[in-house]
Design a protein around this motif. Structure first.
Motif, PDB file in Angstrom:
ATOM      1  N   TYR A  92      45.255  51.604  43.503  1.00 18.35           N
ATOM      2  CA  TYR A  92      44.448  51.762  44.538  1.00 18.35           C
ATOM      3  C   TYR A  92      42.974  52.187  44.310  1.00 18.35           C
ATOM      4  O   TYR A  92      41.847  51.525  44.149  1.00 18.35           O
ATOM      5  CB  TYR A  92      45.111  52.231  45.936  1.00 18.35           C
ATOM      6  N   GLY A  93      43.090  53.263  43.571  1.00 19.99           N
ATOM      7  CA  GLY A  93      41.791  53.786  43.139  1.00 19.99           C
ATOM      8  C   GLY A  93      40.956  53.200  42.111  1.00 19.99           C
ATOM      9  O   GLY A  93      39.664  53.125  42.135  1.00 19.99           O
ATOM     10  N   LEU A  94      41.485  52.492  41.317  1.00 25.79           N
ATOM     11  CA  LEU A  94      41.073  51.700  40.207  1.00 25.79           C
ATOM     12  C   LEU A  94      40.326  50.376  40.921  1.00 25.79           C
ATOM     13  O   LEU A  94      39.197  50.168  40.621  1.00 25.79           O
ATOM     14  CB  LEU A  94      42.041  51.394  39.019  1.00 25.79           C
ATOM     15  N   VAL A  95      41.242  49.768  41.869  1.00 30.98           N
ATOM     16  CA  VAL A  95      40.557  48.809  42.242  1.00 30.98           C
ATOM     17  C   VAL A  95      39.260  49.087  43.104  1.00 30.98           C
ATOM     18  O   VAL A  95      38.340  48.497  43.318  1.00 30.98           O
ATOM     19  CB  VAL A  95      41.569  48.111  43.451  1.00 30.98           C
ATOM     20  N   ALA A  96      39.506  50.271  44.082  1.00 34.80           N
ATOM     21  CA  ALA A  96      38.058  50.713  44.481  1.00 34.80           C
ATOM     22  C   ALA A  96      36.989  50.877  43.756  1.00 34.80           C
ATOM     23  O   ALA A  96      35.864  50.495  44.037  1.00 34.80           O
ATOM     24  CB  ALA A  96      38.479  51.809  45.459  1.00 34.80           C
ATOM     25  N   ALA A  97      37.328  51.581  42.470  1.00 36.72           N
ATOM     26  CA  ALA A  97      36.005  51.851  41.638  1.00 36.72           C
ATOM     27  C   ALA A  97      35.783  50.534  41.071  1.00 36.72           C
ATOM     28  O   ALA A  97      34.417  50.335  40.904  1.00 36.72           O
ATOM     29  CB  ALA A  97      36.871  52.622  40.674  1.00 36.72           C
ATOM     30  N   ALA A  98      36.328  49.465  40.809  1.00 35.05           N
ATOM     31  CA  ALA A  98      36.086  48.187  40.358  1.00 35.05           C
ATOM     32  C   ALA A  98      35.246  47.510  41.306  1.00 35.05           C
ATOM     33  O   ALA A  98      34.514  46.818  41.054  1.00 35.05           O
ATOM     34  CB  ALA A  98      37.250  47.236  39.908  1.00 35.05           C
ATOM     35  N   ALA A  99      35.725  47.648  42.525  1.00 38.44           N
ATOM     36  CA  ALA A  99      35.004  46.909  43.763  1.00 38.44           C
ATOM     37  C   ALA A  99      33.402  47.539  44.011  1.00 38.44           C
ATOM     38  O   ALA A  99      32.637  46.639  44.032  1.00 38.44           O
ATOM     39  CB  ALA A  99      35.917  46.959  44.901  1.00 38.44           C
ATOM     40  N   SER A 100      33.492  48.775  43.627  1.00 35.44           N
ATOM     41  CA  SER A 100      32.082  49.237  43.932  1.00 35.44           C
ATOM     42  C   SER A 100      31.007  48.877  42.721  1.00 35.44           C
ATOM     43  O   SER A 100      29.860  49.088  42.962  1.00 35.44           O
ATOM     44  CB  SER A 100      32.184  50.992  43.786  1.00 35.44           C
ATOM     45  N   ARG A 101      31.794  48.732  41.379  1.00 36.22           N
ATOM     46  CA  ARG A 101      30.921  48.273  40.130  1.00 36.22           C
ATOM     47  C   ARG A 101      30.648  46.861  40.403  1.00 36.22           C
ATOM     48  O   ARG A 101      30.141  46.272  39.382  1.00 36.22           O
ATOM     49  CB  ARG A 101      31.698  48.848  39.142  1.00 36.22           C
ATOM     50  N   GLY A 102      31.304  46.034  41.195  1.00 38.58           N
ATOM     51  CA  GLY A 102      31.259  44.409  41.269  1.00 38.58           C
ATOM     52  C   GLY A 102      32.246  44.039  40.198  1.00 38.58           C
ATOM     53  O   GLY A 102      31.818  42.737  39.746  1.00 38.58           O
ATOM     54  N   VAL A 103      33.249  44.671  39.743  1.00 37.35           N
ATOM     55  CA  VAL A 103      33.968  44.227  38.683  1.00 37.35           C
ATOM     56  C   VAL A 103      35.050  43.219  39.239  1.00 37.35           C
ATOM     57  O   VAL A 103      35.899  43.551  40.249  1.00 37.35           O
ATOM     58  CB  VAL A 103      34.984  45.374  37.932  1.00 37.35           C
ATOM     59  N   THR A 104      35.342  42.071  38.899  1.00 36.59           N
ATOM     60  CA  THR A 104      36.243  40.889  39.396  1.00 36.59           C
ATOM     61  C   THR A 104      37.647  41.841  39.211  1.00 36.59           C
ATOM     62  O   THR A 104      38.148  42.221  38.311  1.00 36.59           O
ATOM     63  CB  THR A 104      36.294  39.739  38.777  1.00 36.59           C
ATOM     64  N   VAL A 105      38.335  41.497  40.483  1.00 36.49           N
ATOM     65  CA  VAL A 105      39.933  41.915  40.668  1.00 36.49           C
ATOM     66  C   VAL A 105      40.756  40.657  40.889  1.00 36.49           C
ATOM     67  O   VAL A 105      40.508  40.110  42.103  1.00 36.49           O
ATOM     68  CB  VAL A 105      40.134  43.255  41.478  1.00 36.49           C
ATOM     69  N   THR A 106      41.636  40.416  40.239  1.00 34.80           N
ATOM     70  CA  THR A 106      42.890  39.316  40.611  1.00 34.80           C
ATOM     71  C   THR A 106      43.931  39.757  40.392  1.00 34.80           C
ATOM     72  O   THR A 106      44.318  40.827  39.842  1.00 34.80           O
ATOM     73  CB  THR A 106      42.182  38.269  39.645  1.00 34.80           C
ATOM     74  N   ALA A 107      45.079  38.960  40.999  1.00 31.75           N
ATOM     75  CA  ALA A 107      46.539  39.516  40.742  1.00 31.75           C
ATOM     76  C   ALA A 107      47.360  38.425  40.332  1.00 31.75           C
ATOM     77  O   ALA A 107      47.209  37.208  40.719  1.00 31.75           O
ATOM     78  CB  ALA A 107      46.670  39.871  42.293  1.00 31.75           C
ATOM     79  N   ILE A 108      48.331  38.645  39.608  1.00 32.73           N
ATOM     80  CA  ILE A 108      49.533  37.841  39.433  1.00 32.73           C
ATOM     81  C   ILE A 108      50.765  38.083  40.203  1.00 32.73           C
ATOM     82  O   ILE A 108      51.305  39.158  40.133  1.00 32.73           O
ATOM     83  CB  ILE A 108      49.974  37.781  37.782  1.00 32.73           C
ATOM     84  N   PRO A 109      50.759  37.178  41.255  1.00 38.23           N
ATOM     85  CA  PRO A 109      51.970  37.661  42.159  1.00 38.23           C
ATOM     86  C   PRO A 109      53.210  37.561  41.277  1.00 38.23           C
ATOM     87  O   PRO A 109      53.398  37.030  40.605  1.00 38.23           O
ATOM     88  CB  PRO A 109      51.835  36.274  43.307  1.00 38.23           C
ATOM     89  N   GLY A 110      54.297  38.360  42.228  1.00 41.45           N
ATOM     90  CA  GLY A 110      55.532  38.430  41.582  1.00 41.45           C
ATOM     91  C   GLY A 110      56.226  39.181  42.697  1.00 41.45           C
ATOM     92  O   GLY A 110      56.206  38.989  43.790  1.00 41.45           O
ATOM     93  N   PRO A 111      57.375  39.681  42.040  1.00 40.94           N
ATOM     94  CA  PRO A 111      58.669  40.308  42.811  1.00 40.94           C
ATOM     95  C   PRO A 111      57.877  41.623  43.671  1.00 40.94           C
ATOM     96  O   PRO A 111      57.134  42.217  43.081  1.00 40.94           O
ATOM     97  CB  PRO A 111      59.422  40.946  41.790  1.00 40.94           C
ATOM     98  N   SER A 112      58.533  41.562  44.793  1.00 42.37           N
ATOM     99  CA  SER A 112      58.071  42.855  45.704  1.00 42.37           C
ATOM    100  C   SER A 112      59.410  43.447  46.431  1.00 42.37           C
ATOM    101  O   SER A 112      59.998  42.638  47.071  1.00 42.37           O
ATOM    102  CB  SER A 112      57.178  42.391  46.794  1.00 42.37           C
ATOM    103  N   ALA A 113      59.787  44.570  46.208  1.00 31.35           N
ATOM    104  CA  ALA A 113      60.882  44.926  46.944  1.00 31.35           C
ATOM    105  C   ALA A 113      60.814  45.211  48.544  1.00 31.35           C
ATOM    106  O   ALA A 113      61.903  44.932  49.004  1.00 31.35           O
ATOM    107  CB  ALA A 113      61.083  46.616  46.586  1.00 31.35           C
ATOM    108  N   VAL A 114      59.537  44.994  48.905  1.00 34.18           N
ATOM    109  CA  VAL A 114      59.174  45.204  50.330  1.00 34.18           C
ATOM    110  C   VAL A 114      59.679  43.850  50.981  1.00 34.18           C
ATOM    111  O   VAL A 114      60.350  43.776  52.075  1.00 34.18           O
ATOM    112  CB  VAL A 114      57.623  45.513  50.630  1.00 34.18           C
ATOM    113  N   LEU A 115      58.917  42.969  50.570  1.00 31.12           N
ATOM    114  CA  LEU A 115      59.118  41.537  50.937  1.00 31.12           C
ATOM    115  C   LEU A 115      60.758  40.999  50.813  1.00 31.12           C
ATOM    116  O   LEU A 115      61.329  40.372  51.589  1.00 31.12           O
ATOM    117  CB  LEU A 115      58.155  40.442  50.273  1.00 31.12           C
ATOM    118  N   THR A 116      61.466  41.323  49.540  1.00 30.28           N
ATOM    119  CA  THR A 116      62.724  41.008  49.312  1.00 30.28           C
ATOM    120  C   THR A 116      63.595  41.613  50.218  1.00 30.28           C
ATOM    121  O   THR A 116      64.358  41.127  51.046  1.00 30.28           O
ATOM    122  CB  THR A 116      62.996  41.435  47.852  1.00 30.28           C
TER     123      THR A 116
END
Length: 273
Positions: A92-116
């Motif tokens: 989370y902290g890394l994504v927040a720092a990236a967002a403040s710098r305008g760095v693109t953030v993307t995700a590769i979806p996959g397994p989730s213990a919560v949703l499973t």
């Protein structure tokens, strides 16, 4: 860019083709545990050996800006030990720092213990809230549960085997012994198990000892049967404590199932009498 990559929560067969392709070409990987990531690369048969940088709860504040700056010039893959980074894991902290710098953030979806766990629980899935781990100490844990006592959405928690029985006992004490619960253990693994029952029943079962990675899914609170008159009184009590009328009506409506607009109109009418 920063690539948040979901990894298997147990079964290696759940690794996506995209995940494997990205790892085969990655030059830089931020990993919750570099040893776990090395084992994952070996288990998936990936010959590539990217540079691994540790990113965990204890160093994320110090590392976030540095890694976000690196990601401005090259791709940075982010891995947690299992599942999606940032979800009860570092990132989370890394994504927040990236967002403040305008760095693109993307995700590769996959397994989730919560949703499973939610999917196999047998409890309502249309609305839910993920609450992470409950506090370790009983007093703090019970207070956290009291704060959620009127929550009508299905609740999802992570829990350790050593605290499962105590947490289920507290859920029974605060939410009621009959509140429906599903304990999901070792999801996607060889010894996967889903136990369903009341909070009291599962607390008794867990007291015998449980092992493995655990997700607890808890039925939301039932709508309390409250007369319009009692609901109006609740609105006035909240307003008397300084809550805005509209907010008070919304809060009482959420707890009782009555219409917020009707509560608001009756409160206005009462003021004119």
């Amino acid at each position: 860019m920063i690539i948040l990559a979901a990894t298997p929560i147990g079964n290696l067969g759940d690794a996506s083709r995209r995940l494997i392709e990205v790892l085969e070409n990655a030059e830089l990987v931020a990993a919750e545990d570099t040893r776990t990531t090395q084992r994952l690369l070996q288990a998936l048969g990936i010959a590539n050996r990217p540079r691994l940088i540790a990113l965990h709860d204890h160093n994320e504040k110090q590392k976030a800006d540095e890694l976000a700056a690196l990601a401005a010039d090259r791709d940075l893959v982010v891995l947690s030990d299992a599942g999606m980074p940032t979800v009860s894991d570092p990132g989370y902290g890394l994504v927040a720092a990236a967002a403040s710098r305008g760095v693109t953030v993307t995700a590769i979806p996959g397994p989730s213990a919560v949703l499973t766990a939610l999917a196999v629980s047998g409890l309502p899935t249309d609305r839910f809230a993920f609450e992470g781990f409950l506090p370790r100490k009983q007093g703090e844990r019970r207070q956290a549960l009291r704060d959620l006592e009127a929550e009508r959405r299905t609740l999802v928690f992570f829990e350790s085997p050593s605290r499962l029985a105590a947490s289920l006992g507290d859920i029974a004490a605060v939410f009621g012994a009959d509140r429906r619960v599903a304990v999901c253990r070792e999801l996607t693994k060889l010894h996967e198990e889903v136990r369903r029952g009341s909070a009291a029943e599962l607390a008794e079962w867990a007291a015998e000892g449980v092992r493995g990675e655990i997700v607890v899914v808890v039925e939301g609170a039932a709508v309390r049967a409250v007369s319009p008159e009692d609901a109006d009184a609740q609105v006035q009590e909240l307003v008397a404590t300084g809550v805005r009328l509209k907010d008070a009506c919304a809060e009482v409506a959420a707890a009782t199932g009555l219409g917020s607009r009707d509560l608001y109109q009756r409160a206005l009418a009462a003021r004119k009498r």
